[in-house]
Design a protein around this motif. Structure first.
Motif, PDB file in Angstrom:
ATOM      1  N   SER A 430       1.242  -1.418   0.065  1.00 13.64           N
ATOM      2  CA  SER A 430      -0.151   0.116  -0.562  1.00 13.64           C
ATOM      3  C   SER A 430       0.830   1.078   0.092  1.00 13.64           C
ATOM      4  CB  SER A 430      -1.008  -0.253   1.293  1.00 13.64           C
ATOM      5  OG  SER A 430      -0.193   0.043   2.455  1.00 13.64           O
ATOM      6  N   LYS A 431       2.064   1.332   0.763  1.00 11.54           N
ATOM      7  CA  LYS A 431       2.446   2.347   0.732  1.00 11.54           C
ATOM      8  C   LYS A 431       3.430   2.106  -0.727  1.00 11.54           C
ATOM      9  CE  LYS A 431       3.621   2.961   5.992  1.00 11.54           C
ATOM     10  NZ  LYS A 431       3.891   1.765   6.482  1.00 11.54           N
ATOM     11  N   LEU A 432       4.138   0.989  -1.193  1.00  9.87           N
ATOM     12  CA  LEU A 432       4.846   1.520  -2.619  1.00  9.87           C
ATOM     13  C   LEU A 432       3.976   1.983  -4.105  1.00  9.87           C
ATOM     14  CD1 LEU A 432       7.687  -0.085  -3.990  1.00  9.87           C
ATOM     15  CD2 LEU A 432       6.317  -2.162  -4.466  1.00  9.87           C
ATOM     16  N   ALA A 433       2.467   1.437  -3.652  1.00 13.72           N
ATOM     17  CA  ALA A 433       1.409   1.990  -4.849  1.00 13.72           C
ATOM     18  C   ALA A 433       0.540   2.900  -4.282  1.00 13.72           C
ATOM     19  CB  ALA A 433       0.432   0.920  -5.319  1.00 13.72           C
ATOM     20  N   LYS A 434       1.221   3.941  -3.580  1.00 19.43           N
ATOM     21  CA  LYS A 434       0.814   4.892  -3.223  1.00 19.43           C
ATOM     22  C   LYS A 434       0.033   5.568  -3.491  1.00 19.43           C
ATOM     23  CE  LYS A 434       4.217   7.780  -2.357  1.00 19.43           C
ATOM     24  NZ  LYS A 434       5.728   8.593  -1.356  1.00 19.43           N
ATOM     25  N   ASN A 435      -0.158   5.266  -5.137  1.00 17.76           N
ATOM     26  CA  ASN A 435      -0.790   6.439  -6.026  1.00 17.76           C
ATOM     27  C   ASN A 435      -1.720   5.523  -6.613  1.00 17.76           C
ATOM     28  OD1 ASN A 435       0.931   8.976  -5.305  1.00 17.76           O
ATOM     29  ND2 ASN A 435       1.917   8.155  -6.592  1.00 17.76           N
ATOM     30  N   ARG A 436      -2.632   4.595  -6.080  1.00 18.56           N
ATOM     31  CA  ARG A 436      -3.215   3.748  -6.544  1.00 18.56           C
ATOM     32  C   ARG A 436      -3.537   2.988  -7.837  1.00 18.56           C
ATOM     33  NH1 ARG A 436      -8.313   4.264  -8.126  1.00 18.56           N
ATOM     34  NH2 ARG A 436      -8.898   2.553  -6.357  1.00 18.56           N
ATOM     35  N   GLU A 437      -1.234   2.916  -8.164  1.00 22.98           N
ATOM     36  CA  GLU A 437      -0.948   2.495  -9.404  1.00 22.98           C
ATOM     37  C   GLU A 437      -1.366   0.377  -8.947  1.00 22.98           C
ATOM     38  OE1 GLU A 437       2.363   5.035  -7.986  1.00 22.98           O
ATOM     39  OE2 GLU A 437       1.187   3.833  -6.987  1.00 22.98           O
ATOM     40  N   LEU A 438      -1.831   0.522 -10.634  1.00 25.69           N
ATOM     41  CA  LEU A 438      -2.114  -1.179 -10.438  1.00 25.69           C
ATOM     42  C   LEU A 438      -0.805  -1.827 -10.010  1.00 25.69           C
ATOM     43  CD1 LEU A 438      -4.913  -2.935 -11.139  1.00 25.69           C
ATOM     44  CD2 LEU A 438      -3.553  -3.965 -13.321  1.00 25.69           C
ATOM     45  N   VAL A 439      -1.741  -3.208  -8.773  1.00 30.86           N
ATOM     46  CA  VAL A 439      -0.241  -4.200  -8.510  1.00 30.86           C
ATOM     47  C   VAL A 439      -0.496  -5.206  -9.406  1.00 30.86           C
ATOM     48  CG1 VAL A 439       0.266  -4.845  -7.024  1.00 30.86           C
ATOM     49  CG2 VAL A 439       0.056  -3.024  -6.695  1.00 30.86           C
ATOM     50  N   TYR A 440      -0.239  -6.076 -10.048  1.00 33.87           N
ATOM     51  CA  TYR A 440      -0.755  -7.664 -10.522  1.00 33.87           C
ATOM     52  C   TYR A 440      -0.123  -8.609  -9.809  1.00 33.87           C
ATOM     53  CZ  TYR A 440      -2.166 -11.604 -13.403  1.00 33.87           C
ATOM     54  OH  TYR A 440      -2.504 -12.128 -14.289  1.00 33.87           O
ATOM     55  N   VAL A 441      -0.740  -9.034  -9.063  1.00 30.88           N
ATOM     56  CA  VAL A 441      -0.918 -10.823  -7.638  1.00 30.88           C
ATOM     57  C   VAL A 441      -0.694 -11.986  -8.790  1.00 30.88           C
ATOM     58  CG1 VAL A 441      -0.524 -12.085  -5.776  1.00 30.88           C
ATOM     59  CG2 VAL A 441      -0.971  -9.381  -6.234  1.00 30.88           C
ATOM     60  N   ALA A 442       0.420 -12.293  -9.604  1.00 30.65           N
ATOM     61  CA  ALA A 442       0.706 -13.447 -10.202  1.00 30.65           C
ATOM     62  C   ALA A 442       0.681 -14.862  -9.128  1.00 30.65           C
ATOM     63  CB  ALA A 442       1.903 -14.027 -11.278  1.00 30.65           C
ATOM     64  N   ALA A 443      -0.223 -14.558  -8.659  1.00 28.38           N
ATOM     65  CA  ALA A 443      -0.091 -16.232  -7.164  1.00 28.38           C
ATOM     66  C   ALA A 443      -2.015 -16.647  -7.391  1.00 28.38           C
ATOM     67  CB  ALA A 443       0.195 -15.986  -6.094  1.00 28.38           C
ATOM     68  N   SER A 444      -2.310 -17.094  -7.406  1.00 22.07           N
ATOM     69  CA  SER A 444      -3.808 -17.779  -6.776  1.00 22.07           C
ATOM     70  C   SER A 444      -4.034 -18.937  -6.280  1.00 22.07           C
ATOM     71  CB  SER A 444      -4.842 -17.653  -8.066  1.00 22.07           C
ATOM     72  OG  SER A 444      -5.938 -17.127  -7.805  1.00 22.07           O
ATOM     73  N   SER A 445      -3.681 -18.948  -5.394  1.00 18.22           N
ATOM     74  CA  SER A 445      -4.008 -20.135  -3.977  1.00 18.22           C
ATOM     75  C   SER A 445      -4.942 -19.969  -2.932  1.00 18.22           C
ATOM     76  CB  SER A 445      -2.686 -20.773  -4.060  1.00 18.22           C
ATOM     77  OG  SER A 445      -2.261 -19.953  -2.652  1.00 18.22           O
ATOM     78  N   ASN A 446      -4.926 -20.498  -2.284  1.00 19.71           N
ATOM     79  CA  ASN A 446      -5.648 -20.283  -0.545  1.00 19.71           C
ATOM     80  C   ASN A 446      -4.937 -20.073   0.538  1.00 19.71           C
ATOM     81  OD1 ASN A 446      -8.897 -21.301  -0.884  1.00 19.71           O
ATOM     82  ND2 ASN A 446      -7.885 -23.030  -2.100  1.00 19.71           N
ATOM     83  N   LEU A 447      -3.521 -20.112  -0.353  1.00 16.90           N
ATOM     84  CA  LEU A 447      -2.636 -19.730   0.991  1.00 16.90           C
ATOM     85  C   LEU A 447      -2.389 -18.166   0.660  1.00 16.90           C
ATOM     86  CD1 LEU A 447      -0.021 -22.626   1.391  1.00 16.90           C
ATOM     87  CD2 LEU A 447      -2.007 -21.755   2.751  1.00 16.90           C
ATOM     88  N   PHE A 448      -2.087 -17.790  -0.732  1.00 17.10           N
ATOM     89  CA  PHE A 448      -1.974 -16.733  -0.542  1.00 17.10           C
ATOM     90  C   PHE A 448      -3.036 -16.066  -2.530  1.00 17.10           C
ATOM     91  CE2 PHE A 448       1.621 -13.198  -2.888  1.00 17.10           C
ATOM     92  CZ  PHE A 448       1.207 -12.426  -2.138  1.00 17.10           C
ATOM     93  N   ASN A 449      -2.926 -14.939  -2.147  1.00 15.19           N
ATOM     94  CA  ASN A 449      -4.187 -14.393  -3.481  1.00 15.19           C
ATOM     95  C   ASN A 449      -3.901 -12.401  -3.147  1.00 15.19           C
ATOM     96  OD1 ASN A 449      -6.744 -14.094  -2.022  1.00 15.19           O
ATOM     97  ND2 ASN A 449      -6.540 -16.384  -1.888  1.00 15.19           N
ATOM     98  N   ALA A 450      -3.882 -12.226  -4.288  1.00 22.19           N
ATOM     99  CA  ALA A 450      -4.604 -10.234  -4.264  1.00 22.19           C
ATOM    100  C   ALA A 450      -6.266 -10.335  -3.567  1.00 22.19           C
ATOM    101  CB  ALA A 450      -4.830  -9.803  -5.848  1.00 22.19           C
ATOM    102  N   ASN A 451      -6.799 -10.709  -2.744  1.00 21.58           N
ATOM    103  CA  ASN A 451      -8.092 -11.140  -2.513  1.00 21.58           C
ATOM    104  C   ASN A 451      -7.310 -11.091  -0.998  1.00 21.58           C
ATOM    105  OD1 ASN A 451     -10.801 -12.404  -0.879  1.00 21.58           O
ATOM    106  ND2 ASN A 451     -10.692 -10.806  -2.442  1.00 21.58           N
ATOM    107  N   ILE A 452      -6.370 -12.306  -0.511  1.00 27.34           N
ATOM    108  CA  ILE A 452      -5.641 -11.922   0.750  1.00 27.34           C
ATOM    109  C   ILE A 452      -4.900 -10.140   1.127  1.00 27.34           C
ATOM    110  CG2 ILE A 452      -3.581 -12.663   2.456  1.00 27.34           C
ATOM    111  CD1 ILE A 452      -4.772 -15.201   1.332  1.00 27.34           C
ATOM    112  N   ILE A 453      -3.951  -9.923   0.143  1.00 25.14           N
ATOM    113  CA  ILE A 453      -4.023  -9.007   0.268  1.00 25.14           C
ATOM    114  C   ILE A 453      -4.436  -8.125   0.426  1.00 25.14           C
ATOM    115  CG2 ILE A 453      -2.175  -7.043  -0.955  1.00 25.14           C
ATOM    116  CD1 ILE A 453      -0.948  -9.832  -2.410  1.00 25.14           C
ATOM    117  N   ARG A 454      -5.668  -8.086  -0.472  1.00 26.90           N
ATOM    118  CA  ARG A 454      -6.514  -6.494  -0.190  1.00 26.90           C
ATOM    119  C   ARG A 454      -7.297  -6.298   1.235  1.00 26.90           C
ATOM    120  NH1 ARG A 454      -7.741  -8.406  -5.534  1.00 26.90           N
ATOM    121  NH2 ARG A 454      -9.744  -8.957  -4.644  1.00 26.90           N
ATOM    122  N   ASN A 455      -8.196  -7.614   1.724  1.00 26.32           N
ATOM    123  CA  ASN A 455      -8.480  -7.593   2.873  1.00 26.32           C
ATOM    124  C   ASN A 455      -7.417  -7.186   4.206  1.00 26.32           C
ATOM    125  OD1 ASN A 455     -11.442  -8.745   2.212  1.00 26.32           O
ATOM    126  ND2 ASN A 455     -10.776 -10.311   1.225  1.00 26.32           N
ATOM    127  N   ALA A 456      -6.136  -8.047   3.477  1.00 27.56           N
ATOM    128  CA  ALA A 456      -5.403  -7.396   4.840  1.00 27.56           C
ATOM    129  C   ALA A 456      -5.305  -5.938   4.766  1.00 27.56           C
ATOM    130  CB  ALA A 456      -3.539  -8.387   4.498  1.00 27.56           C
TER     131      ALA A 456
END
Length: 720
Positions: A430-456
């Motif tokens: 969130s600090k790295l992309a502080k200007n709302r830049e798009l972050v693409y997460v090349a991971a999609s498992s039940n352990l780690f995915n973009a949705n986990i990052i957003r909900n964190a």
């Protein structure tokens, strides 16, 4: 003591007190049990929820916030959601709890269980009284207890699924039907149809339960006709009347859906959901074993024994038993043979039959066996049910050996030991992309995915969580699109090593081999594809549970059209089957996840498209390129209707070009367009050796395109 006197004594004891008082006390005890179990369960969780486990909770929280800020806007959003695949109606009864007690996980789950699980168990108790011909109060409350001892009655709700709310209306339809299976009361027909329709409106997949219900009623009607044909007058007339009544139930159900969710009917006629959701369709052996393990093999044995022994000993009402078995058989055929979806909320299509089967077993035991034998069987069954409950919902059941399938699958509280590290990772992004830049997460498992990052980030920054625009879509091959627009827009890439994908043993499950789109992006950066050379790797890394190492890449420069085309060619070679929602045109600069209120590319007919730039653009820059990836012949003709979104533009320059798979330009044709002119498109160019077509647009003076020159092309057709 014989069986008759045993049952009589039970009934006498119950009737010796005020029936209302006893029922009220038992009901309060049930409410207390649900409240205590739910509170203990949720308070023991320590995780960051993701995907379906939090999707409806976030929707409920958002709706609650809207009611606090503007009730009219909340109501508008509710109506607006009705045409969507998922709508707000199923969480609407939960809003008062969240409104009064806050948007907390424990409040959300408690509201599901009190509003839905409680009446779910009560309805099953009522249905059981139509199945088991013994004193109804004992049957009712014993079945309620059985329902609450089945882990799969709890698991979907404890994981955040509100789907049990739709189950209520299926159960209500069954109960009304069992009041009089000949449907001689006029009110039964519209009310049953209304219940079936509402269940579908609340959660779309209950259309299959509605179909199973209607099929079971139809089959029972035919069975009754065939068994009474030779000695009942007017058999054909009664069959015709029954057919009309079933048709009227179907019609009233359709009308209910039409009133509340006409958009769903339209999409059902135009979308091929079987293809789109093929990634969730497991193999037949896998799905049978998965559902068997959900309940445990011992439970299934008791259910089968209960129904079969109950019929043989005439301990069950035949007409009710036949209907429930038919309903169960049709549901099995739909979910275990046709659809084969394995996520836990689909188990709600079977749990009612499991509960009623266990109730049948217990009461058939009471009716069939005598004192000592009966006591032993009931004691062992009770011990098993309580033990199975503990193994299904507590950490006691977190073991794996050859005996494990005998008991219910374990859905104990979710705990992740790297909770703080995931929060730190999300805060870093969130600090790295502080200007709302798009972050693409090349991971999609039940352990780690973009949705986990957003909900964190919701936990860290509850007021500004949406500023972190982390995505991992597309992430399911049969449902999504090529990831090129997202990659071109992304300023940061997140790579998790080893590659993170959904496993067959996960709770939220996919068929193996359905995440090659995500794997391609992972390969592109771990193997240094040309597009990865437009980024640089950052020094920061995070280590998560399971030995997952998360690293980050930051964009150095925009990706050229040639590199973009080479990337598309590479993904097409690696994944020959086109993704389920991939159209012939794509925008190279406007991700569908950037703006939610419009689509840059829309298919309007079999070969016609609508292309447009973002009308809400505030960056003074919109898309300059669209790419056509359909079939290209040796001679190409392009037609369409061009129009400006506003009239302040000085004019636009449009160019169509043919490209090979390396992005080399083979032929091009251009034209200028001005506001107010008749603007029919009519382009021709050579397509020999071409793989793609490129649409480029810019202002007349070739400066960067601004929001004043937004445009739309209707009925765009590429003729071979």
């Amino acid at each position: 003591m014989n069986n008759h006197s045993f049952l009589k004594s039970l009934n006498t004891k119950l009737n010796s007190q005020s029936s209302f008082q006893i029922n009220s006390i038992i009901l309060l005890i049930v409410v207390l049990i649900i409240t205590v179990i739910t509170s203990i369960y949720v308070s023991n969780e320590h995780t960051i929820y993701w995907w379906d486990f939090v999707g409806y909770q976030n929707a409920a929280n958002n709706l609650t916030n809207l009611f606090r800020a503007s009730p009219q806007r909340a109501i508008d959003d509710i109506f607006g959601s009705l045409s969507q695949q998922k709508n707000y109606l199923v969480v609407l009864p939960l809003i008062p709890f969240l409104y009064l007690f806050g948007n907390h996980r424990i409040v959300y789950i408690l509201s599901i269980n009190l509003v839905y699980l409680l009446p779910f168990s009560l309805l099953l108790g009522s249905i059981a009284t139509k199945l088991i011909p013994v004193p109804s109060r004992w049957v009712f409350w014993s079945t309620v207890a059985i329902a609450l001892l089945i882990p799969m009655s709890w698991s979907p709700g404890l994981r955040g699924y509100p789907d049990i709310g739709a189950t209520l209306f299926i159960l209500l339809a069954i109960l009304i039907y069992l009041q009089n299976i000949r449907l001689t009361a006029w009110w039964q027909i519209p009310v049953i149809g209304l219940c079936l329709g509402i269940s579908i409106v609340l959660r779309r997949h209950f259309a299959y339960s509605a179909i199973a219900f209607l099929a079971a009623v139809s089959c029972q009607t035919m069975i009754n006709f065939l068994t009474t044909f030779n000695y009942v007058n007017n058999s054909w007339k009664r069959l015709l009347e029954s057919a009309i009544k079933i048709s009227l139930i179907s019609l009233s159900s359709f009308l209910t859906i039409s009133i509340f969710a006409w958009g769903f009917i339209q999409s059902s006629l135009t979308e091929n959901y079987r293809t789109l959701y093929a990634a969730w369709s497991l193999s037949i052996p896998d799905i049978f074993w998965r559902y068997a393990c959900f309940y445990g093999l011992i439970t299934l044995l008791l259910v089968a024994t209960g129904f079969s022994l109950g019929l043989l000993t005439k301990s069950l009402i035949p007409s009710t038993t036949i209907f429930l078995l038919l309903f169960g058989i049709f549901s099995l055929a739909e979910w275990l043979i046709l659809l084969r979806y394995g996520n836990i909320h689909y188990s709600l299509h079977f749990t009612p039959i499991i509960v009623l089967g266990l109730a049948s077993f217990i009461w058939t035991t009471i009716n069939t066996f005598r004192d000592k034998t009966r006591l032993i069987i009931l004691s062992l069954t009770g011990i098993f049910l309580f033990g199975n409950f503990a193994l299904g919902l507590t950490t006691i059941g977190k073991f794996n050996n050859s005996l494990r399938p005998l008991f219910a699958t374990n859905f104990s509280p979710l705990i992740r030991s790297d909770y703080d590290e995931v929060l730190r990772l999300s805060d870093y992004l969130s600090k790295l992309a502080k200007n709302r830049e798009l972050v693409y997460v090349a991971a999609s498992s039940n352990l780690f995915n973009a949705n986990i990052i957003r909900n964190a980030n919701r936990i860290i920054n509850p007021e500004s969580w949406s500023n972190l625009r982390a995505i991992s879509k597309p992430h399911i091959d049969t449902r999504d699109t090529y990831p090129l627009p997202e990659l071109l827009e992304a300023q940061y890439i997140v790579i998790a090593n080893p590659f993170q994908k959904v496993l067959l043993t996960d709770e939220q499950v996919l068929k193996p081999g359905q995440q090659d789109l995500v794997k391609f992006v992972y390969d592109a950066f771990t193997q240094n594809f040309p597009i990865a050379q437009d980024f640089q790797k950052l020094p920061e890394e995070f280590i998560l549970d399971g030995g997952i190492t998360v690293s980050f890449y930051q964009r150095l420069r925009p990706t050229s059209v040639a590199t973009a085309v080479q990337t598309l060619s590479a993904v097409q070679k690696q994944i020959p089957q086109r993704p389920g929602r991939q159209l012939d045109w794509m925008s190279l600069n406007q991700s569908p996840y950037i703006t939610y209120n419009y689509s840059a590319v829309t298919q309007v007919s079999d070969d016609g498209y609508k292309l447009m730039t973002d009308p809400s653009d505030t960056t003074k820059q919109t898309s300059k390129y669209f790419l056509y990836l359909g079939q290209v012949s040796e001679s190409v003709k392009i037609t369409g209707k061009f129009d400006f979104l506003n009239q302040e533009c000085d004019g636009l320059f449009l160019a169509f070009s043919s490209l090979d798979e390396q992005g080399n330009l083979l032929d091009t044709t251009t034209n200028n367009y001005f506001p107010g002119d008749l603007s029919d498109l009519n382009f021709s160019l050579a397509g020999k050796n071409s793989v793609y077509l490129l649409l480029e647009n810019m202002t007349i003076d070739r400066d960067e395109l601004t929001d004043k020159c937004g445009w739309i092309i209707n009925d765009l057709v590429v003729d071979d």
